[in-house]
Scaffold this motif. Sequence first.
Motif, PDB file in Angstrom:
ATOM      1  N   THR A 131      27.783  42.447  59.855  1.00  0.00           N
ATOM      2  CA  THR A 131      27.325  43.126  58.658  1.00  0.00           C
ATOM      3  C   THR A 131      28.533  43.710  57.942  1.00  0.00           C
ATOM      4  O   THR A 131      29.317  44.445  58.525  1.00  0.00           O
ATOM      5  CB  THR A 131      26.344  44.261  59.013  1.00  0.00           C
ATOM      6  N   VAL A 132      28.695  43.337  56.685  1.00  0.00           N
ATOM      7  CA  VAL A 132      29.812  43.809  55.885  1.00  0.00           C
ATOM      8  C   VAL A 132      29.256  44.636  54.740  1.00  0.00           C
ATOM      9  O   VAL A 132      28.315  44.214  54.066  1.00  0.00           O
ATOM     10  CB  VAL A 132      30.629  42.622  55.328  1.00  0.00           C
ATOM     11  N   LYS A 133      29.851  45.796  54.543  1.00  0.00           N
ATOM     12  CA  LYS A 133      29.407  46.674  53.461  1.00  0.00           C
ATOM     13  C   LYS A 133      29.802  46.038  52.125  1.00  0.00           C
ATOM     14  O   LYS A 133      30.972  45.722  51.905  1.00  0.00           O
ATOM     15  CB  LYS A 133      30.074  48.041  53.594  1.00  0.00           C
ATOM     16  N   PRO A 134      28.830  45.812  51.250  1.00  0.00           N
ATOM     17  CA  PRO A 134      29.159  45.213  49.952  1.00  0.00           C
ATOM     18  C   PRO A 134      30.018  46.175  49.111  1.00  0.00           C
ATOM     19  O   PRO A 134      29.883  47.392  49.222  1.00  0.00           O
ATOM     20  CB  PRO A 134      27.807  44.981  49.298  1.00  0.00           C
ATOM     21  N   ILE A 135      30.892  45.593  48.301  1.00  0.00           N
ATOM     22  CA  ILE A 135      31.722  46.431  47.441  1.00  0.00           C
ATOM     23  C   ILE A 135      31.051  46.583  46.092  1.00  0.00           C
ATOM     24  O   ILE A 135      30.210  45.769  45.694  1.00  0.00           O
ATOM     25  CB  ILE A 135      33.141  45.847  47.283  1.00  0.00           C
ATOM     26  N   SER A 136      31.458  47.609  45.381  1.00  0.00           N
ATOM     27  CA  SER A 136      30.871  47.867  44.059  1.00  0.00           C
ATOM     28  C   SER A 136      31.415  46.858  43.048  1.00  0.00           C
ATOM     29  O   SER A 136      32.425  46.192  43.285  1.00  0.00           O
ATOM     30  CB  SER A 136      31.210  49.281  43.599  1.00  0.00           C
ATOM     31  N   GLN A 171      32.851  47.576  40.288  1.00  0.00           N
ATOM     32  CA  GLN A 171      34.157  48.057  39.844  1.00  0.00           C
ATOM     33  C   GLN A 171      35.257  47.625  40.830  1.00  0.00           C
ATOM     34  O   GLN A 171      36.323  47.174  40.424  1.00  0.00           O
ATOM     35  CB  GLN A 171      34.152  49.577  39.712  1.00  0.00           C
ATOM     36  N   GLU A 172      34.979  47.744  42.132  1.00  0.00           N
ATOM     37  CA  GLU A 172      35.957  47.315  43.141  1.00  0.00           C
ATOM     38  C   GLU A 172      36.199  45.803  43.051  1.00  0.00           C
ATOM     39  O   GLU A 172      37.338  45.352  43.167  1.00  0.00           O
ATOM     40  CB  GLU A 172      35.473  47.681  44.542  1.00  0.00           C
ATOM     41  N   ALA A 173      35.140  45.049  42.809  1.00  0.00           N
ATOM     42  CA  ALA A 173      35.273  43.598  42.676  1.00  0.00           C
ATOM     43  C   ALA A 173      36.109  43.247  41.448  1.00  0.00           C
ATOM     44  O   ALA A 173      36.986  42.378  41.505  1.00  0.00           O
ATOM     45  CB  ALA A 173      33.893  42.950  42.589  1.00  0.00           C
ATOM     46  N   ASP A 174      35.850  43.936  40.336  1.00  0.00           N
ATOM     47  CA  ASP A 174      36.619  43.695  39.114  1.00  0.00           C
ATOM     48  C   ASP A 174      38.095  44.011  39.313  1.00  0.00           C
ATOM     49  O   ASP A 174      38.971  43.267  38.858  1.00  0.00           O
ATOM     50  CB  ASP A 174      36.063  44.519  37.949  1.00  0.00           C
ATOM     51  N   GLU A 175      38.395  45.114  40.005  1.00  0.00           N
ATOM     52  CA  GLU A 175      39.781  45.491  40.273  1.00  0.00           C
ATOM     53  C   GLU A 175      40.471  44.453  41.155  1.00  0.00           C
ATOM     54  O   GLU A 175      41.633  44.109  40.935  1.00  0.00           O
ATOM     55  CB  GLU A 175      39.842  46.871  40.928  1.00  0.00           C
ATOM     56  N   LEU A 176      39.741  43.943  42.136  1.00  0.00           N
ATOM     57  CA  LEU A 176      40.281  42.921  43.024  1.00  0.00           C
ATOM     58  C   LEU A 176      40.607  41.641  42.256  1.00  0.00           C
ATOM     59  O   LEU A 176      41.669  41.036  42.442  1.00  0.00           O
ATOM     60  CB  LEU A 176      39.299  42.632  44.157  1.00  0.00           C
ATOM     61  N   VAL A 177      39.715  41.234  41.369  1.00  0.00           N
ATOM     62  CA  VAL A 177      39.939  40.030  40.566  1.00  0.00           C
ATOM     63  C   VAL A 177      41.157  40.211  39.666  1.00  0.00           C
ATOM     64  O   VAL A 177      42.003  39.323  39.548  1.00  0.00           O
ATOM     65  CB  VAL A 177      38.685  39.685  39.736  1.00  0.00           C
ATOM     66  N   LEU A 178      41.282  41.375  39.032  1.00  0.00           N
ATOM     67  CA  LEU A 178      42.442  41.641  38.178  1.00  0.00           C
ATOM     68  C   LEU A 178      43.742  41.599  38.964  1.00  0.00           C
ATOM     69  O   LEU A 178      44.752  41.052  38.510  1.00  0.00           O
ATOM     70  CB  LEU A 178      42.294  42.993  37.476  1.00  0.00           C
ATOM     71  N   LYS A 179      43.728  42.164  40.166  1.00  0.00           N
ATOM     72  CA  LYS A 179      44.917  42.154  41.014  1.00  0.00           C
ATOM     73  C   LYS A 179      45.302  40.723  41.378  1.00  0.00           C
ATOM     74  O   LYS A 179      46.469  40.333  41.306  1.00  0.00           O
ATOM     75  CB  LYS A 179      44.663  42.967  42.279  1.00  0.00           C
ATOM     76  N   MET A 180      44.312  39.917  41.771  1.00  0.00           N
ATOM     77  CA  MET A 180      44.580  38.532  42.164  1.00  0.00           C
ATOM     78  C   MET A 180      45.089  37.713  40.983  1.00  0.00           C
ATOM     79  O   MET A 180      45.991  36.894  41.128  1.00  0.00           O
ATOM     80  CB  MET A 180      43.325  37.910  42.771  1.00  0.00           C
ATOM     81  N   ARG A 181      44.533  37.942  39.794  1.00  0.00           N
ATOM     82  CA  ARG A 181      45.003  37.231  38.605  1.00  0.00           C
ATOM     83  C   ARG A 181      46.432  37.619  38.270  1.00  0.00           C
ATOM     84  O   ARG A 181      47.229  36.784  37.863  1.00  0.00           O
ATOM     85  CB  ARG A 181      44.085  37.516  37.420  1.00  0.00           C
ATOM     86  N   GLY A 182      46.759  38.888  38.456  1.00  0.00           N
ATOM     87  CA  GLY A 182      48.112  39.360  38.195  1.00  0.00           C
ATOM     88  C   GLY A 182      49.115  38.716  39.134  1.00  0.00           C
ATOM     89  O   GLY A 182      50.204  38.324  38.725  1.00  0.00           O
ATOM     90  N   GLU A 183      48.745  38.593  40.404  1.00  0.00           N
ATOM     91  CA  GLU A 183      49.631  37.944  41.376  1.00  0.00           C
ATOM     92  C   GLU A 183      49.802  36.470  41.042  1.00  0.00           C
ATOM     93  O   GLU A 183      50.891  35.927  41.134  1.00  0.00           O
ATOM     94  CB  GLU A 183      49.071  38.116  42.793  1.00  0.00           C
ATOM     95  N   ARG A 184      48.739  35.824  40.620  1.00  0.00           N
ATOM     96  CA  ARG A 184      48.822  34.407  40.242  1.00  0.00           C
ATOM     97  C   ARG A 184      49.697  34.249  39.009  1.00  0.00           C
ATOM     98  O   ARG A 184      50.501  33.334  38.910  1.00  0.00           O
ATOM     99  CB  ARG A 184      47.410  33.858  39.989  1.00  0.00           C
ATOM    100  N   SER A 185      49.557  35.165  38.074  1.00  0.00           N
ATOM    101  CA  SER A 185      50.363  35.122  36.864  1.00  0.00           C
ATOM    102  C   SER A 185      51.840  35.271  37.183  1.00  0.00           C
ATOM    103  O   SER A 185      52.693  34.586  36.610  1.00  0.00           O
ATOM    104  CB  SER A 185      49.909  36.227  35.912  1.00  0.00           C
ATOM    105  N   ALA A 186      52.165  36.162  38.121  1.00  0.00           N
ATOM    106  CA  ALA A 186      53.555  36.359  38.518  1.00  0.00           C
ATOM    107  C   ALA A 186      54.109  35.090  39.157  1.00  0.00           C
ATOM    108  O   ALA A 186      55.267  34.718  38.923  1.00  0.00           O
ATOM    109  CB  ALA A 186      53.667  37.527  39.483  1.00  0.00           C
ATOM    110  N   LEU A 187      53.293  34.395  39.954  1.00  0.00           N
ATOM    111  CA  LEU A 187      53.721  33.139  40.571  1.00  0.00           C
ATOM    112  C   LEU A 187      54.045  32.100  39.502  1.00  0.00           C
ATOM    113  O   LEU A 187      55.075  31.437  39.556  1.00  0.00           O
ATOM    114  CB  LEU A 187      52.631  32.587  41.491  1.00  0.00           C
ATOM    115  N   GLU A 188      53.147  31.950  38.537  1.00  0.00           N
ATOM    116  CA  GLU A 188      53.364  30.980  37.480  1.00  0.00           C
ATOM    117  C   GLU A 188      54.560  31.364  36.625  1.00  0.00           C
ATOM    118  O   GLU A 188      55.287  30.503  36.133  1.00  0.00           O
ATOM    119  CB  GLU A 188      52.095  30.861  36.643  1.00  0.00           C
ATOM    120  N   ASP A 189      54.798  32.658  36.479  1.00  0.00           N
ATOM    121  CA  ASP A 189      55.895  33.143  35.662  1.00  0.00           C
ATOM    122  C   ASP A 189      57.241  32.732  36.252  1.00  0.00           C
ATOM    123  O   ASP A 189      58.091  32.190  35.562  1.00  0.00           O
ATOM    124  CB  ASP A 189      55.793  34.665  35.527  1.00  0.00           C
TER     125      ASP A 189
END
Length: 111
Positions: A12-17, A19-37
């Motif tokens: 059983t995993v506690k679901p995230i809110s 807002q937490e999911a949105d922050e996680l997606v933004l962080k992952m996109r930022g890391e991907r952007s840095a890789l492409e950069d």
Amino acid sequence: MSAGFNSRRPRTVKPISQQEADELVLKMRGERSALEDYRAKSLKLHGWICAKCAREFEQSNLHLLTVHHKDGNHKNNPSDGSNWENLCVYCHDDEHSRGILADYLNKGNKE
């Protein structure tokens, strides 16, 4: 059953809110952007050629040209490109497998 038995039932995993999911997606996109950069910068600095086998690349096969970090640290991305070299996927794989082989062979010599 023994006390060390580990059930394969889903945990059983506690679901995230949202807002937490949105922050996680933004962080992952930022890391991907840095890789492409840094890849784009390396391609511009060093050209579309493998530094090891000298194979030249075109737009159609450019996805086969990768950026190798000479010191092995993917976060070390100086703007002058001194830690990068463009390697085709085959030479890049060879570069990393040589280290694994060396570690294996050195381990055998220590015993």
